[in-house]
Write a protein that holds these residues in place. Structure first.
Motif, PDB file in Angstrom:
ATOM      1  N   ARG A 310       3.048  47.676 -80.434  1.00  0.00           N
ATOM      2  CA  ARG A 310       1.824  47.251 -80.941  1.00  0.00           C
ATOM      3  C   ARG A 310       2.287  46.053 -81.622  1.00  0.00           C
ATOM      4  O   ARG A 310       3.128  45.914 -82.567  1.00  0.00           O
ATOM      5  CB  ARG A 310       1.100  48.072 -81.677  1.00  0.00           C
ATOM      6  CG  ARG A 310       0.634  49.455 -81.080  1.00  0.00           C
ATOM      7  CD  ARG A 310      -0.074  50.322 -81.939  1.00  0.00           C
ATOM      8  NE  ARG A 310       0.290  50.556 -83.058  1.00  0.00           N
ATOM      9  CZ  ARG A 310       1.442  51.411 -83.483  1.00  0.00           C
ATOM     10  NH1 ARG A 310       1.853  52.438 -82.457  1.00  0.00           N
ATOM     11  NH2 ARG A 310       1.841  51.576 -84.750  1.00  0.00           N
ATOM     12  N   ASP A 311       1.398  45.123 -81.892  1.00  0.00           N
ATOM     13  CA  ASP A 311       1.391  43.603 -82.648  1.00  0.00           C
ATOM     14  C   ASP A 311       1.886  44.094 -84.021  1.00  0.00           C
ATOM     15  O   ASP A 311       2.708  43.330 -84.540  1.00  0.00           O
ATOM     16  CB  ASP A 311       0.572  42.728 -82.583  1.00  0.00           C
ATOM     17  CG  ASP A 311       0.211  42.078 -81.106  1.00  0.00           C
ATOM     18  OD1 ASP A 311       1.424  42.054 -80.284  1.00  0.00           O
ATOM     19  OD2 ASP A 311      -0.695  41.528 -80.579  1.00  0.00           O
ATOM     20  N   GLU A 312       1.328  45.027 -84.649  1.00  0.00           N
ATOM     21  CA  GLU A 312       1.523  45.145 -86.043  1.00  0.00           C
ATOM     22  C   GLU A 312       2.530  45.776 -86.615  1.00  0.00           C
ATOM     23  O   GLU A 312       3.134  46.080 -87.652  1.00  0.00           O
ATOM     24  CB  GLU A 312      -0.030  46.024 -86.610  1.00  0.00           C
ATOM     25  CG  GLU A 312       0.043  47.149 -85.795  1.00  0.00           C
ATOM     26  CD  GLU A 312      -1.032  47.429 -84.516  1.00  0.00           C
ATOM     27  OE1 GLU A 312      -1.645  48.385 -84.426  1.00  0.00           O
ATOM     28  OE2 GLU A 312      -1.019  46.050 -83.920  1.00  0.00           O
ATOM     29  N   GLU A 313       3.453  46.314 -85.344  1.00  0.00           N
ATOM     30  CA  GLU A 313       4.787  46.914 -85.741  1.00  0.00           C
ATOM     31  C   GLU A 313       5.884  45.897 -85.769  1.00  0.00           C
ATOM     32  O   GLU A 313       6.932  46.124 -86.556  1.00  0.00           O
ATOM     33  CB  GLU A 313       5.306  47.751 -84.243  1.00  0.00           C
ATOM     34  CG  GLU A 313       4.729  49.131 -84.113  1.00  0.00           C
ATOM     35  CD  GLU A 313       5.173  49.716 -83.019  1.00  0.00           C
ATOM     36  OE1 GLU A 313       6.376  50.441 -82.961  1.00  0.00           O
ATOM     37  OE2 GLU A 313       4.680  49.807 -81.814  1.00  0.00           O
ATOM     38  N   VAL A 314       5.683  44.731 -85.279  1.00  0.00           N
ATOM     39  CA  VAL A 314       6.409  43.560 -85.437  1.00  0.00           C
ATOM     40  C   VAL A 314       6.672  43.145 -86.921  1.00  0.00           C
ATOM     41  O   VAL A 314       5.731  42.375 -87.349  1.00  0.00           O
ATOM     42  CB  VAL A 314       6.292  42.449 -84.425  1.00  0.00           C
ATOM     43  CG1 VAL A 314       6.967  41.282 -84.793  1.00  0.00           C
ATOM     44  CG2 VAL A 314       6.244  42.939 -83.090  1.00  0.00           C
ATOM     45  N   ALA A 315       7.694  43.414 -87.215  1.00  0.00           N
ATOM     46  CA  ALA A 315       7.881  42.740 -89.082  1.00  0.00           C
ATOM     47  C   ALA A 315       8.483  41.502 -88.922  1.00  0.00           C
ATOM     48  O   ALA A 315       8.388  40.895 -90.103  1.00  0.00           O
ATOM     49  CB  ALA A 315       8.808  43.894 -89.742  1.00  0.00           C
ATOM     50  N   TRP A 316       9.532  41.152 -87.975  1.00  0.00           N
ATOM     51  CA  TRP A 316      10.030  39.813 -88.063  1.00  0.00           C
ATOM     52  C   TRP A 316      10.496  39.481 -86.856  1.00  0.00           C
ATOM     53  O   TRP A 316      10.485  40.430 -85.788  1.00  0.00           O
ATOM     54  CB  TRP A 316      11.256  39.854 -89.125  1.00  0.00           C
ATOM     55  CG  TRP A 316      11.952  38.720 -89.445  1.00  0.00           C
ATOM     56  CD1 TRP A 316      11.594  37.551 -89.319  1.00  0.00           C
ATOM     57  CD2 TRP A 316      13.693  38.687 -89.459  1.00  0.00           C
ATOM     58  NE1 TRP A 316      12.949  36.572 -89.643  1.00  0.00           N
ATOM     59  CE2 TRP A 316      13.754  37.357 -89.739  1.00  0.00           C
ATOM     60  CE3 TRP A 316      14.508  39.697 -89.179  1.00  0.00           C
ATOM     61  CZ2 TRP A 316      15.208  36.969 -89.778  1.00  0.00           C
ATOM     62  CZ3 TRP A 316      15.699  39.220 -89.261  1.00  0.00           C
ATOM     63  CH2 TRP A 316      16.175  37.713 -89.797  1.00  0.00           C
ATOM     64  N   SER A 317      10.738  38.319 -86.451  1.00  0.00           N
ATOM     65  CA  SER A 317      11.488  37.890 -85.177  1.00  0.00           C
ATOM     66  C   SER A 317      12.233  36.727 -85.400  1.00  0.00           C
ATOM     67  O   SER A 317      12.194  35.995 -86.405  1.00  0.00           O
ATOM     68  CB  SER A 317      10.285  37.400 -84.137  1.00  0.00           C
ATOM     69  OG  SER A 317       9.796  36.278 -84.437  1.00  0.00           O
ATOM     70  N   PHE A 318      13.385  36.429 -84.656  1.00  0.00           N
ATOM     71  CA  PHE A 318      14.221  35.557 -84.942  1.00  0.00           C
ATOM     72  C   PHE A 318      14.799  35.067 -83.532  1.00  0.00           C
ATOM     73  O   PHE A 318      14.835  35.926 -82.471  1.00  0.00           O
ATOM     74  CB  PHE A 318      15.521  35.695 -85.931  1.00  0.00           C
ATOM     75  CG  PHE A 318      16.201  36.996 -85.601  1.00  0.00           C
ATOM     76  CD1 PHE A 318      17.296  36.765 -84.625  1.00  0.00           C
ATOM     77  CD2 PHE A 318      15.916  38.168 -85.873  1.00  0.00           C
ATOM     78  CE1 PHE A 318      18.252  37.909 -84.343  1.00  0.00           C
ATOM     79  CE2 PHE A 318      16.822  39.356 -85.690  1.00  0.00           C
ATOM     80  CZ  PHE A 318      17.968  38.952 -84.892  1.00  0.00           C
ATOM     81  N   ALA A 319      15.330  33.802 -83.337  1.00  0.00           N
ATOM     82  CA  ALA A 319      15.896  33.183 -82.093  1.00  0.00           C
ATOM     83  C   ALA A 319      16.738  32.370 -82.573  1.00  0.00           C
ATOM     84  O   ALA A 319      16.919  31.724 -83.741  1.00  0.00           O
ATOM     85  CB  ALA A 319      14.695  32.633 -81.629  1.00  0.00           C
ATOM     86  N   GLY A 320      17.856  32.081 -81.513  1.00  0.00           N
ATOM     87  CA  GLY A 320      19.196  31.199 -81.856  1.00  0.00           C
ATOM     88  C   GLY A 320      19.360  30.686 -80.479  1.00  0.00           C
ATOM     89  O   GLY A 320      19.009  31.087 -79.223  1.00  0.00           O
ATOM     90  N   VAL A 321      20.169  29.808 -80.543  1.00  0.00           N
ATOM     91  CA  VAL A 321      20.736  29.053 -79.267  1.00  0.00           C
ATOM     92  C   VAL A 321      22.282  29.357 -79.280  1.00  0.00           C
ATOM     93  O   VAL A 321      23.215  29.333 -80.023  1.00  0.00           O
ATOM     94  CB  VAL A 321      20.769  27.718 -79.343  1.00  0.00           C
ATOM     95  CG1 VAL A 321      21.223  26.977 -78.165  1.00  0.00           C
ATOM     96  CG2 VAL A 321      19.049  27.252 -79.370  1.00  0.00           C
TER      97      VAL A 321
END
Length: 501
Positions: A310-321
């Motif tokens: 669920r969307d509310e479960e997402v506490a953080w996201s990150f991305a890198g190259v």
């Protein structure tokens, strides 16, 4: 900006490879200057899946040397950085859509053999039905296989290597760009520019270009050398969820496109899901996760877990190259994670060595190979040494758990979760932050998630932190647990501290 007039080695790039090379070189008696245009580990080296592993899928691709080297490095890192690298059990559910059981068993059998005499357990079969290991999985996944690898804090490994390099005499300059390299005498003269506008020159006998996604651009733009190798840029993104998986094990899941996605315990209370492989055309830069990647990772979880994300479960996201060495393969997911070292020279013969590709697990061995290549250029280079000397904080007596228990006993007036967090981040150096503290107030303001003014002061003084992001998401992961108000308070504290300096 205080830098020496000359050095033996100018290290450009403050990711895990640059920091690892700087540490190795400084310990061999070389004068080292390391420059990083942002913060240590600010790009690729804070955006990995945090795994210290051989890489099962590399076996499938026939890259036996890479797997063998990585598994040997796994053992070394478990030994020299027990606070930052720890064993982790992985479960591979078997059921609809997964590879045949015989193929998975054969792969794990070979993985165990390539690892040789390992401190970790060999692979095993597991009954997922009705067990903690299977809690939350869809009912069709009743059997699975398990194997051992390790987890590592990528950003803190980078900082620890830089700290060790500085302790050995290296000069570490963050938020400083090498804007130009000019041949001079038998070496180079580098023009360095800090983000505040201050500039200075340093003469170097040799330069190492470990700028990751910027490796080719730096070589041509700053040094005027055209690269003979190419990199292919691939974005990898991750989701951090409120804790979902039971127990302390991780899962390796096969998605509907045949790629694997890891579901990994993260920072005690969270679950890390990743990664993606998305081609990134154009110039490198700082990136964010896309809606398509979020959907991809959610879909991988939904194939195996009964409850969708669920969307509310997402506490953080990150991305890198990730800058992968382009070996001509069509598929980005099949490009080698191995490294290639390319030595070029200026018109006066001055050497510049560029690092293409590479992975977190093998950073230490890569550094050794760099110094092997440069030994002919830099006379008087000492022998290899980093395999047997702990990283800062890693010189704990006994296991990490024993150290954490002793710390809790010694500082019985402080919250145990604060102490465990400090131990994980700093190892034996935690006592430098704690000092003679007997109660929480002795550590100054508490900003939330166990982060205190005493630790922030230490991170600024000893670990080159200057911004809230440096503190909250690289030197610590306290920002994942904090709300907006708490994160803003950290930002205000750092700005006030800088203004008073």
């Amino acid at each position: 900006m205080s830098i020496p007039e000359r050095c033996d080695l100018l290290m450009v790039g403050g990711g895990i490879h640059g920091a690892g090379i700087a540490r190795d070189a400084a310990g061999r008696g070389l004068g080292v200057v390391l420059v990083e245009q942002y913060d240590l580990a600010a790009a690729t080296s804070m955006s990995s899946s945090k795994l210290i592993h051989g890489g099962l899928r590399y076996l499938e691709q026939g890259r036996l040397r890479l797997v063998r080297e990585a598994l040997a490095e796994r053992e070394i890192l478990l030994r020299i950085a027990p606070h930052l690298v720890r064993p982790l059990s992985f479960l591979m559910p078997m059921g609809p859509g997964s590879r045949p059981a015989w193929q998975l068993r054969a792969g794990l059998w070979l993985y165990d053999r390539v690892a040789g005499r390992s401190s970790l357990a060999r692979s095993w079969s597991v009954d997922l039905a009705g067990q903690e290991a299977g809690a939350g999985l869809r009912p069709e996944y009743r059997r699975g296989l398990g194997y051992s690898d390790a987890w590592g804090d990528d950003a803190r490994l980078t900082v620890a290597n830089a700290r060790s390099a500085a302790d050995l005499g290296a000069v570490v300059l963050c938020r400083t760009r090498c804007v130009k390299l000019e041949p001079a005498g038998k070496g180079w003269v580098a023009r360095l520019q800090h983000e505040d506008g201050d500039a200075a020159n340093v003469a170097a006998r040799a330069v190492v270009n470990a700028t990751g996604p910027w490796v080719g651009a730096f070589l041509s733009d700053a040094a005027g050398v055209e690269s003979r190798s190419r990199v292919r840029l691939v974005k990898g993104s991750h989701l951090v969820l409120r804790r979902r998986a039971a127990g302390g094990h991780a899962y390796i899941l096969q998605n509907d496109d045949g790629r694997v996605v890891f579901v990994i315990p993260f920072e005690e209370d969270f679950t890390l899901v990743g990664t993606t492989d998305v081609p990134l055309p154009g110039a490198p830069g700082l990136v964010d996760i896309s809606f398509e990647e979020v959907d991809y990772l959610k879909r991988a979880v939904a194939r195996y877990f009964a409850a969708p994300v669920r969307d509310e479960e997402v506490a953080w996201s990150f991305a890198g190259v990730r800058a992968l060495h382009d070996d001509g393969r069509d598929s980005d997911s099949r490009l080698s994670r191995d490294y290639v070292l390319e030595l070029d020279r200026a018109s006066n013969g001055a050497p510049i060595l560029s690092v293409y590709g590479g992975k977190l697990t093998t950073y230490r061995r890569l550094a050794e190979r760099v110094l092997e290549r440069l030994a002919r250029e830099l006379h008087g280079v000492g022998p290899a040494w980093t395999a047997n000397v702990p990283l800062p904080g890693g010189d704990m007596t006994g296991s990490f758990e024993r150290f954490a228990a002793d710390l809790a006993h010694r500082y019985s007036g402080l919250p145990p979760d604060w102490l465990r967090g400090l131990a994980r981040r700093h190892g034996s150096l935690a006592v430098r932050i704690l000092g003679t503290a007997e109660r929480p107030s002795d550590l100054g303001e508490h900003f939330g998630a166990g982060l205190t003014a005493a630790e922030i002061d230490y991170l600024v003084r000893r670990e080159w932190a200057t911004t809230a992001e440096d503190v909250l998401f690289r030197r610590t992961k306290a920002g994942v647990r904090m709300n907006d108000r708490e994160r803003a308070a950290v930002d205000r504290y750092l700005k006030a501290r800088a203004g008073a300096a």
